[in-house]
Design a protein around this motif. Structure first.
Motif, PDB file in Angstrom:
ATOM      1  N   GLY A 161       0.836  -1.187   0.000  1.00 47.52           N
ATOM      2  CA  GLY A 161       0.000   0.000   0.000  1.00 47.52           C
ATOM      3  C   GLY A 161       0.874   1.240   0.000  1.00 47.52           C
ATOM      4  O   GLY A 161       1.733   1.381   0.877  1.00 47.52           O
ATOM      5  N   ARG A 162       0.680   2.115  -0.975  1.00 48.32           N
ATOM      6  CA  ARG A 162       1.540   3.299  -1.085  1.00 48.32           C
ATOM      7  C   ARG A 162       1.397   4.223   0.116  1.00 48.32           C
ATOM      8  O   ARG A 162       2.314   4.965   0.446  1.00 48.32           O
ATOM      9  CB  ARG A 162       1.215   4.069  -2.364  1.00 48.32           C
ATOM     10  CG  ARG A 162       1.648   3.376  -3.639  1.00 48.32           C
ATOM     11  CD  ARG A 162       1.320   4.207  -4.853  1.00 48.32           C
ATOM     12  NE  ARG A 162      -0.133   4.439  -4.951  1.00 48.32           N
ATOM     13  CZ  ARG A 162      -0.689   5.244  -5.850  1.00 48.32           C
ATOM     14  NH1 ARG A 162       0.069   5.895  -6.720  1.00 48.32           N
ATOM     15  NH2 ARG A 162      -2.002   5.391  -5.899  1.00 48.32           N
ATOM     16  N   ASN A 163       0.237   4.176   0.771  1.00 54.81           N
ATOM     17  CA  ASN A 163      -0.014   5.098   1.882  1.00 54.81           C
ATOM     18  C   ASN A 163       0.308   4.498   3.239  1.00 54.81           C
ATOM     19  O   ASN A 163      -0.038   5.076   4.263  1.00 54.81           O
ATOM     20  CB  ASN A 163      -1.493   5.533   1.862  1.00 54.81           C
ATOM     21  CG  ASN A 163      -1.836   6.304   0.606  1.00 54.81           C
ATOM     22  OD1 ASN A 163      -1.023   7.068   0.107  1.00 54.81           O
ATOM     23  ND2 ASN A 163      -3.042   6.099   0.093  1.00 54.81           N
ATOM     24  N   PHE A 164       0.986   3.332   3.241  1.00 57.77           N
ATOM     25  CA  PHE A 164       1.226   2.641   4.505  1.00 57.77           C
ATOM     26  C   PHE A 164       2.672   2.782   4.978  1.00 57.77           C
ATOM     27  O   PHE A 164       3.611   2.784   4.176  1.00 57.77           O
ATOM     28  CB  PHE A 164       0.918   1.142   4.369  1.00 57.77           C
ATOM     29  CG  PHE A 164      -0.541   0.825   4.190  1.00 57.77           C
ATOM     30  CD1 PHE A 164      -1.522   1.676   4.659  1.00 57.77           C
ATOM     31  CD2 PHE A 164      -0.930  -0.348   3.541  1.00 57.77           C
ATOM     32  CE1 PHE A 164      -2.871   1.384   4.496  1.00 57.77           C
ATOM     33  CE2 PHE A 164      -2.266  -0.651   3.370  1.00 57.77           C
ATOM     34  CZ  PHE A 164      -3.241   0.215   3.851  1.00 57.77           C
ATOM     35  N   GLU A 165       2.819   2.890   6.289  1.00 57.03           N
ATOM     36  CA  GLU A 165       4.114   2.709   6.958  1.00 57.03           C
ATOM     37  C   GLU A 165       4.082   1.322   7.578  1.00 57.03           C
ATOM     38  O   GLU A 165       3.130   0.969   8.283  1.00 57.03           O
ATOM     39  CB  GLU A 165       4.314   3.759   8.058  1.00 57.03           C
ATOM     40  CG  GLU A 165       4.521   5.178   7.556  1.00 57.03           C
ATOM     41  CD  GLU A 165       5.946   5.415   7.078  1.00 57.03           C
ATOM     42  OE1 GLU A 165       6.773   4.482   7.194  1.00 57.03           O
ATOM     43  OE2 GLU A 165       6.229   6.516   6.596  1.00 57.03           O
ATOM     44  N   ILE A 166       5.119   0.523   7.324  1.00 58.62           N
ATOM     45  CA  ILE A 166       5.132  -0.872   7.772  1.00 58.62           C
ATOM     46  C   ILE A 166       6.356  -1.114   8.642  1.00 58.62           C
ATOM     47  O   ILE A 166       7.480  -0.794   8.257  1.00 58.62           O
ATOM     48  CB  ILE A 166       5.146  -1.830   6.566  1.00 58.62           C
ATOM     49  CG1 ILE A 166       3.900  -1.582   5.695  1.00 58.62           C
ATOM     50  CG2 ILE A 166       5.202  -3.276   7.023  1.00 58.62           C
ATOM     51  CD1 ILE A 166       3.963  -2.236   4.338  1.00 58.62           C
ATOM     52  N   GLU A 167       6.115  -1.683   9.814  1.00 58.39           N
ATOM     53  CA  GLU A 167       7.211  -1.971  10.748  1.00 58.39           C
ATOM     54  C   GLU A 167       7.140  -3.431  11.204  1.00 58.39           C
ATOM     55  O   GLU A 167       6.264  -3.806  11.980  1.00 58.39           O
ATOM     56  CB  GLU A 167       7.124  -1.065  11.982  1.00 58.39           C
ATOM     57  CG  GLU A 167       8.227  -1.351  12.998  1.00 58.39           C
ATOM     58  CD  GLU A 167       8.077  -0.555  14.285  1.00 58.39           C
ATOM     59  OE1 GLU A 167       8.556  -1.039  15.333  1.00 58.39           O
ATOM     60  OE2 GLU A 167       7.481   0.545  14.241  1.00 58.39           O
ATOM     61  N   PRO A 168       8.063  -4.290  10.716  1.00 59.80           N
ATOM     62  CA  PRO A 168       8.109  -5.660  11.248  1.00 59.80           C
ATOM     63  C   PRO A 168       8.474  -5.614  12.734  1.00 59.80           C
ATOM     64  O   PRO A 168       9.347  -4.847  13.135  1.00 59.80           O
ATOM     65  CB  PRO A 168       9.223  -6.317  10.426  1.00 59.80           C
ATOM     66  CG  PRO A 168       9.430  -5.422   9.246  1.00 59.80           C
ATOM     67  CD  PRO A 168       9.099  -4.042   9.715  1.00 59.80           C
ATOM     68  N   PHE A 169       7.816  -6.421  13.544  1.00 51.87           N
ATOM     69  CA  PHE A 169       8.129  -6.373  14.976  1.00 51.87           C
ATOM     70  C   PHE A 169       8.233  -7.750  15.621  1.00 51.87           C
ATOM     71  O   PHE A 169       8.713  -7.877  16.751  1.00 51.87           O
ATOM     72  CB  PHE A 169       7.074  -5.554  15.736  1.00 51.87           C
ATOM     73  CG  PHE A 169       5.741  -6.244  15.870  1.00 51.87           C
ATOM     74  CD1 PHE A 169       5.430  -6.967  17.015  1.00 51.87           C
ATOM     75  CD2 PHE A 169       4.796  -6.173  14.860  1.00 51.87           C
ATOM     76  CE1 PHE A 169       4.211  -7.609  17.138  1.00 51.87           C
ATOM     77  CE2 PHE A 169       3.567  -6.796  14.981  1.00 51.87           C
ATOM     78  CZ  PHE A 169       3.275  -7.522  16.127  1.00 51.87           C
ATOM     79  N   TYR A 170       7.812  -8.807  14.898  1.00 54.71           N
ATOM     80  CA  TYR A 170       7.847 -10.131  15.530  1.00 54.71           C
ATOM     81  C   TYR A 170       8.058 -11.192  14.463  1.00 54.71           C
ATOM     82  O   TYR A 170       7.376 -11.207  13.436  1.00 54.71           O
ATOM     83  CB  TYR A 170       6.533 -10.390  16.274  1.00 54.71           C
ATOM     84  CG  TYR A 170       6.508 -11.714  17.012  1.00 54.71           C
ATOM     85  CD1 TYR A 170       7.176 -11.855  18.224  1.00 54.71           C
ATOM     86  CD2 TYR A 170       5.840 -12.818  16.494  1.00 54.71           C
ATOM     87  CE1 TYR A 170       7.171 -13.068  18.898  1.00 54.71           C
ATOM     88  CE2 TYR A 170       5.828 -14.029  17.162  1.00 54.71           C
ATOM     89  CZ  TYR A 170       6.496 -14.148  18.361  1.00 54.71           C
ATOM     90  OH  TYR A 170       6.495 -15.334  19.035  1.00 54.71           O
ATOM     91  N   GLU A 171       9.040 -12.065  14.702  1.00 53.27           N
ATOM     92  CA  GLU A 171       9.292 -13.196  13.810  1.00 53.27           C
ATOM     93  C   GLU A 171       8.887 -14.476  14.520  1.00 53.27           C
ATOM     94  O   GLU A 171       9.283 -14.713  15.668  1.00 53.27           O
ATOM     95  CB  GLU A 171      10.763 -13.260  13.410  1.00 53.27           C
ATOM     96  CG  GLU A 171      11.071 -14.395  12.440  1.00 53.27           C
ATOM     97  CD  GLU A 171      12.541 -14.465  12.038  1.00 53.27           C
ATOM     98  OE1 GLU A 171      12.867 -15.208  11.100  1.00 53.27           O
ATOM     99  OE2 GLU A 171      13.356 -13.754  12.672  1.00 53.27           O
TER     100      GLU A 171
END
Length: 299
Positions: A161-171
């Motif tokens: 999504g162009r309007n999204f900020e994405i932060e991985p936080f859990y593997e």
């Protein structure tokens, strides 16, 4: 030509000054109370009188007293000022962040096995925080996030999504799940072994795509015996011996019933969960606290 009428709301500062003059009986005393000059108080009262079109204060000897109109206005003025003060007081918790609302969207596994602990930690830090949780598939959750009907999404990555900020936080690791007593290869089952099992898999989404990619072999398309929308349903079906599955570790790590056998895959298969927000989202204190608790999540 008709004149347009513009409604002018009552000025709360003028009302407060009027009440002070009426209560103290003096423009000078009201000025002292408010920390302004006596002419400034007179201007406030005159402005209110012009707004209402009536005389509100009259001098009787050396004392300033409300007129009949002023006496009628006093009760309304006090009530309006009390309501204004109550409105300001109601905003204070929001101003310092003690209250607020966070709307979270997530899939079934995270909503059952991850989010409750993170939500509890956020509520402990901010008891006045209202948190609502919407459960759905990733595509629907992200659509609601885009429409701003959710504040944050917790989904398996990738998320686009162009309007999204994405932060991985859990593997987390995806594990092979078999009925109790099943023979599991040493070191864990590989893709060829799993393809020979009766497979019960979760339908759709990024997790399923990752599983399909792990199972893939040249010119072979994996066809599960059954597909389900519920991880918990799959666990129950595996437990009664209807097949094997590959499920997120979160859904299995704290399973104390002992009805299934779990094992790492060979090679290991993992997925990342991420927090997704709109780029233009205002990070309230409540939302920042929720994100902090998600980052600190431990099994």
């Amino acid at each position: 030509m008709h004149k347009e009428f513009f409604y002018m709301p009552l000025n709360l500062d003028q009302l407060a000054t009027f009440v002070n003059v009426a209560d103290l009986g003096s423009f000078t005393a009201a000025a002292d109370k408010e920390g302004v000059t006596q002419p400034a108080v007179s201007l406030q009262v005159k402005g209110l009188e012009r707004r209402l079109g009536v005389r509100l204060i009259e001098r009787v000897g050396r004392r300033a007293q409300p007129t009949a109109a002023g006496l009628d206005l006093l009760s309304h003025a006090r009530r309006l000022l009390q309501q204004a003060a109550a409105a300001e007081e109601a905003m204070l918790p929001h101003k310092d962040g003690a209250r607020g609302r966070v709307r979270i969207g997530s899939g079934g596994t995270a909503s059952i096995h991850l989010l409750p602990r993170a939500i509890a930690a956020a509520r402990k830090s901010m008891p006045g925080l209202e948190i609502t949780l919407h459960i759905g598939n990733a595509d629907d959750v992200l659509h609601d996030l885009e429409a701003n009907s959710l504040d944050i999404a917790v989904v398996a990555l990738p998320a686009s999504g162009r309007n999204f900020e994405i932060e991985p936080f859990y593997e987390e690791e995806l594990l092979a799940v078999a009925p109790v007593g099943s023979l599991v290869p040493e070191g864990g089952p590989d893709a060829a072994f799993m393809r020979d099992r009766t497979l019960l898999l979760y339908e759709g989404g990024n997790t399923r795509r990752a599983i399909d990619a792990w199972l893939a072999a040249p010119e072979i398309r994996t066809r599960p015996a059954m597909e389900f929308g519920s991880v918990e349903a799959i666990k129950e079906l595996v437990a009664v011996g209807l097949g094997w599955s590959i499920l997120p570790g979160l859904a299995l790590r704290h399973d104390r019933a002992g009805l299934v056998t779990t094992s790492s895959l060979k090679p290991k298969l993992t997925r990342h969960l991420g927090m997704v927000l709109r780029r233009d989202k205002h990070l309230t204190r409540g939302l920042r606290e929720m994100m902090k608790c998600l980052r600190e999540f431990k099994d």
